[in-house]
Design a protein around this motif. Structure first.
Motif, PDB file in Angstrom:
ATOM      1  N   TYR A 215       9.855   9.135 -10.459  1.00 33.88           N
ATOM      2  CA  TYR A 215       8.884   7.882 -10.541  1.00 33.88           C
ATOM      3  C   TYR A 215       8.790   7.601 -12.034  1.00 33.88           C
ATOM      4  N   ALA A 216       9.253   8.321 -13.068  1.00 31.00           N
ATOM      5  CA  ALA A 216       9.043   8.004 -14.530  1.00 31.00           C
ATOM      6  C   ALA A 216       9.519   6.938 -14.846  1.00 31.00           C
ATOM      7  N   VAL A 217      10.623   6.436 -14.176  1.00 34.04           N
ATOM      8  CA  VAL A 217      11.420   5.012 -14.549  1.00 34.04           C
ATOM      9  C   VAL A 217      10.593   3.865 -14.468  1.00 34.04           C
ATOM     10  N   CYS A 218       9.550   4.287 -13.582  1.00 31.36           N
ATOM     11  CA  CYS A 218       8.466   3.035 -13.178  1.00 31.36           C
ATOM     12  C   CYS A 218       7.650   2.666 -14.244  1.00 31.36           C
ATOM     13  N   ASP A 219       7.360   3.614 -15.193  1.00 30.70           N
ATOM     14  CA  ASP A 219       6.276   3.700 -16.078  1.00 30.70           C
ATOM     15  C   ASP A 219       6.843   2.624 -17.241  1.00 30.70           C
ATOM     16  N   ILE A 220       5.793   1.563 -17.690  1.00 29.80           N
ATOM     17  CA  ILE A 220       6.170   0.332 -18.352  1.00 29.80           C
ATOM     18  C   ILE A 220       6.663   0.925 -19.506  1.00 29.80           C
ATOM     19  N   GLY A 221       6.041   1.966 -20.393  1.00 30.33           N
ATOM     20  CA  GLY A 221       6.228   2.485 -21.586  1.00 30.33           C
ATOM     21  C   GLY A 221       7.631   3.256 -21.404  1.00 30.33           C
TER      22      GLY A 221
END
Length: 460
Positions: free
Chosen positions: A299-305
């Motif tokens: 799910y890290a790819v969903c972080d806007i940063g």
């Protein structure tokens, strides 16, 4: 899933053609690895939910970050759970009503864990937060266990000390901007300056990113590199190790933000390349960074940063490649038409300087174009004058960062200076702090001026 199915189908069609077969197979292999990462993350989250949700538990945890809450005497905190009912574990929870405490402390208490709501679940999972925690109303038994000795807690305390040393002799607004730029402490930024930098298209300056890591890891060793143009390979290896350690320290001090983690992985890959006799390229480092950052949490790819950082790097690489090809073509055409191809004309330096300006403009345009879809899909805003601001004032970032770092490090030694152990640090701290303050004041004035122009921000 429908888009992924279409994507895989196109790759399978490409496998028919010999020219595209290798690329398509690599993409399919990457898709398979990504699917495996998704399944691993989903199974891990499901095990945690089944094992711990909807029942009171005794948690021992480290407070990773805190923010103000609407209720007096409590804070909104992110906790790294170390033990549950005495058994060791490791995952993150968010508690919106934690009794007042500070980041870096260890706490223990009785909490009730629950699954996040569907609308906010993806955003929390992207930050690594698995469950929500609330103190047990009947018997909270909350107590503080003192300071944590973890790497994250130690580097957070170092960040707070550096920030305090940096802001000691500065105006509150200027010191807040410099602390955000240098050590990633954004708690002292005023709302007025936050809005001004966003309106001027300079919000990325206030976030410690890959640009800051590149400047620091490059400048710290640049003087030593200039002393010896011909360096032995052993010295290059040692220098690479120190760069990797400095990047690791920056990751901890700035709070493990995605942009810094991505840049740090690139530094580590570069150091590995020196040791393995294989210099890496930017896209390879970017790919390795993405794999490392999503290995444990898909799910890290969903972080806007994460999205903005990777998109900006891709745009930067594309801009650099475009201007490099245009410059090479211009040089070839110039020497082809030159009457004397051996002698270098006196006016040849002017095009070189213009190419440097064109490179800055091209990279800024491509980086803005690459991040634009992310801003639209996320419903954020962009500045109409981002390109103008980037070209006009980004040259100030490097001296501001270096002077700010020098002021913070010399400020940490003022305690020793007051005892007579290092009396030379105080005037050095004053000089570097004054220089940084002057440059940051220029940045502030520019941001306030540009943000006041008509239509400065475009909201999506």
């Amino acid at each position: 899933m429908p888009f992924a199915a279409f994507f895989v189908a196109v790759c399978l069609v490409l496998c028919i053609f010999d020219a595209a077969r290798k690329a398509a197979l690599c993409i399919l292999l990457g898709a398979a690895v990504g699917m495996a990462s998704v399944l691993y993350t989903a199974n891990r989250l499901e095990r945690i939910r089944v094992q711990y949700a909807a029942r009171p538990l005794v948690l021992t945890a480290e407070v990773e970050s805190v923010s103000d809450s609407y209720y007096p005497g409590v804070v909104d905190a992110v906790l790294r759970v170390e033990k549950i009912n005495g058994a060791k574990t490791s995952f993150r929870v968010e508690c919106e009503t934690l009794p007042e405490c500070e980041a870096g402390q260890r706490v223990q208490g009785r909490f009730v864990l629950s699954v996040p709501a569907q609308r906010s679940r993806v955003g929390l999972y992207a930050d690594g937060i698995v469950l929500l925690a609330e103190p047990d109303e009947e018997k909270p038994d909350f107590k503080q266990l003192g300071q944590s000795s973890s790497f994250r807690a130690r580097t957070h305390r170092l960040q707070q000390r550096l920030s305090a040393a940096l802001r000691r002799r500065m105006d509150g607004k200027t010191g807040g901007v410099l602390a955000a730029m240098t050590v990633g402490d954004r708690t002292h930024l005023s709302p007025e300056l936050r809005s001004a930098y966003r309106g001027a298209g300079l919000a990325h300056v206030l976030v410690v990113s890959g640009m800051h890591v590149s400047i620091l890891c490059g400048e710290v060793f640049r003087l030593d590199a200039h002393r010896k143009k011909e360096r032995c390979y052993a010295a290059l290896r040692l220098r690479a190790v120190w760069k990797a350690l400095l990047a690791l320290l920056l990751v901890g001090v700035t709070g493990f933000t995605p942009s810094v983690c991505r840049a740090a992985v690139a530094v580590w890959v570069s150091a590995l390349g020196i040791w393995m006799y294989g210099p890496p390229d930017t896209l390879t480092s970017l790919a390795v960074a993405g794999i490392v950052m999503t290995a444990g949490n898909s799910y890290a790819v969903c972080d806007i940063g994460f999205e903005l950082s990777f998109a900006a790097v891709v745009g930067t690489v594309a801009g650099g490649a475009c201007i490099r090809r245009a410059r090479d073509a211009w040089y070839r055409q110039f020497w082809k038409n030159a009457k004397n191809p051996v002698k270098r004309p006196w006016y040849f330096k002017l095009p070189e300087r213009l190419w440097g300006l064109a490179e800055s403009v091209c990279i800024s345009v491509c980086a803005s174009a690459a991040t634009f879809p992310v801003l639209v899909l996320r419903g954020l805003s962009t500045s109409l004058y981002a390109l103008v601001s980037s070209v006009a004032v980004l040259w100030l970032v490097e001296p501001v960062l270096l002077l700010g770092l020098a002021a913070a490090l010399t400020g940490l030694g003022l305690a020793a200076a007051l005892t007579g152990l290092a009396p030379a640090l105080e005037p050095l701290h004053r000089a570097t702090a004054f220089g940084a303050e002057v440059l940051v004041e220029l940045l502030d004035r520019w941001a306030l001026w540009v943000s006041g122009w008509p239509g400065a921000q475009i909201y999506f």
